[in-house]
Structures are given as C-alpha cells and as structure tokens.
Design a protein around this motif. Sequence first.
Motif, PDB file in Angstrom:
ATOM      1  N   GLU A 182      -8.942   7.387  -4.792  1.00  0.00           N
ATOM      2  CA  GLU A 182      -8.502   6.412  -5.794  1.00  0.00           C
ATOM      3  C   GLU A 182      -8.773   6.951  -7.193  1.00  0.00           C
TER       4      GLU A 182
ATOM      5  N   GLY B  43      -6.075   2.137  -0.645  1.00  0.00           N
ATOM      6  CA  GLY B  43      -6.884   1.807   0.523  1.00  0.00           C
ATOM      7  C   GLY B  43      -8.146   2.630   0.665  1.00  0.00           C
TER       8      GLY B  43
ATOM      9  N   THR C   9       0.831  -1.201   0.000  1.00  0.00           N
ATOM     10  CA  THR C   9       0.000   0.000   0.000  1.00  0.00           C
ATOM     11  C   THR C   9       0.867   1.252   0.000  1.00  0.00           C
TER      12      THR C   9
ATOM     13  N   GLU D 138      -1.661  -0.039  -3.547  1.00  0.00           N
ATOM     14  CA  GLU D 138      -3.058   0.151  -3.175  1.00  0.00           C
ATOM     15  C   GLU D 138      -3.184   1.428  -2.344  1.00  0.00           C
TER      16      GLU D 138
ATOM     17  N   GLU E 113       0.633   3.627   2.145  1.00  0.00           N
ATOM     18  CA  GLU E 113       1.033   3.888   3.529  1.00  0.00           C
ATOM     19  C   GLU E 113       2.238   3.036   3.918  1.00  0.00           C
TER      20      GLU E 113
END
Length: 333
Positions: free
Chosen positions: A253, A229, A133, A227, A135
């Motif tokens: 996104e 998220g 991800t 990703e 993050e």
Amino acid sequence: MTMTSLKAVLAVTGLVIAAPAAYAADECGSLTIAEMNWASAGLAAWVDKVILEEGYGCDVALVTGDTVPTFTSMNEKGEPDVAPELWVNAVKVPLEAAQDEGRIIIASEILSDGGVEGFWIPTKIAKENDITTIEDALAHPELFPGAEDSSKGAFFNCPSGWACQIITANQFQALGAEDKGFELVDSGSAAGLDGSIARAFNREEGWLGYYWAPTAILGQYDMTKLELGVEHDKESWDNCTVVNNCEDPQLNEWPSSDVFTAVTAEFAENNAVTMEYLGKRAWSNDTVNTLLAWMGDNQATNEDGAYYFLENFPEVWKAWVSDEVAEKVSDAI
C-alpha cells in the motif's frame, strides 16, 4: 533520520533560518526553481516565480524537472536550488541520507493535507461491476481496453522519469497482472496519461491505472480509488517497491504521500529571504484541484494559472508574505 523526524524539521526550520520580514530587493539574488512536468508542480513553480520576482525582487529561472532526476541533480550537483513539489515516497531513503549529510533541506510541506496516490477506475465501471479492490478489477481484463494486444486489458503506468513509473511496474509484477490478462501500458507523457482517461470516459469505457491528487483530472472525472487489501510495509517499500528492477516485489500500500518543498543546503544557508517565504508557503488539495480544473477548462498555462491564483485567492497567498510584499505583488498583477 525517520520521516517523523523529517517532519519535525518543518517545525524548527523557521527558527534556524528565519530572517526579518523586510529585505532590500537586492538581497534576494538569483535562484533556479524546478518546473516539474505535472500540473500542480508546474503551477507551484510559477506562483513562486511571480511572488519572488514581484514581491522580493529575485531573479528566478525555471528549469524543467521530474521527481527522480531533479532530486538526483540537487543531491549530487547542488542544482536546481528549489524543488517546489517533491513527492518523496520514491526517494525517502536517499532524501533522509541527503538531509543527514547536510546536502538538502526541507523548507515546507507544500500540500498541507498531503497527496493521494493509487490505482483508479471510473466510478461508473466500479458500481456497475461491483469492483472495490484491485483484485476485483484484475478479474475483468475485458472491461479495460487500450492495450496493444486487444486480447489483453490495459493497466496504465506513469510517464518515464516519474517516481511512480518504477512503483507501478513493481506493483504490476507483484499482482501477477500479466498472467491475469493485462498489459502494462506506457503512457508516454503526462498529457498521454490524461488523454487515456479522457478517451475512456468519452467512449464510456473502463480505464485502470495509476493516478494521484491533487489533479484536474480527478476534479473533472468521477474516479474510484481501488483498495489494495494490504498494509504499508515500509522496509519492503524502501528496499524494493521503489527500486528499479526489484527481483521479488510484494504488493504494498502507498504510504501517506508527503509532498515537500526541498532546497539545496547551500542555497538555504545563503538565501534567508527566500527560505522565509518558502517556509510559509502551503496550500490545500481543494485549492489546487480548483485551480487545475480552471486551467483545464481554459487551456491555461502554468503562468496563466499562477496569475489566476494570485488574483482570485488573496486570502491564501497573502498569509505567506508580509503586508509590504503583498502590496508589491498585488500592484504587479
């Protein structure tokens, strides 16, 4: 007009502006096509130029373009006539308004399977550090060198003038990436962005930033799309994510990337021969990735790539034109 209804235009455009398959050469006339400064769009512009000139007898002039400046010029000034590869995520609202008000027409969806946008890192770095991800990546600024401040990680942005530059800057702010030890790096140009990736791979270092497909880079280097998220929020996207200097951007996104061929309404009304061709002209990401990889390997220009495509992919482009036009183009190449 919604993007769903915008897509519906593609289904009816042929009925509205289609014309007989055979035309005298002098019926095509002159037109201007935007040669955008990224590889797939530049290649598309040259493919259109060669087919329209050799097959239809058009007089085609290519003009330098970028997503936002080209759309703005077409919308406000009626020029250039054609933008072969317009990534519309950053201009959805004004594009819909321009269509509703009769200034711009969508001729086709040039990428038949759509485009892909997002934040990427080298797959090797992703696997070695269990990063899936955005993050996860932001937790490790030390893995992504390249910032002017060596104590920070580099987060590479798009070149100036590209729609993704505004989007990436807003996403960077929404992520609080600066507070997490990252610097947003201006890539300067398409070549600079590509060069930063090539340099990272040559040094076996990490790289983090915006990229998209179809591209030669993603064919040459093994990259993983991270990703985010979160889901896509259309209202926030249209009213903030794509807006320069939005005060409070939220992580968002990317929507499905529609990639259209757009033309000015005046041109569409007066150039049925060109509109019939453009309405049929579309190719897949796989085809374009293959072409761009060949161009990269051979240091080929957009013009070189166009002729390589016409010589080696007749099964693709001959479906766009009549047998008579295909014969003329084949004879010319």
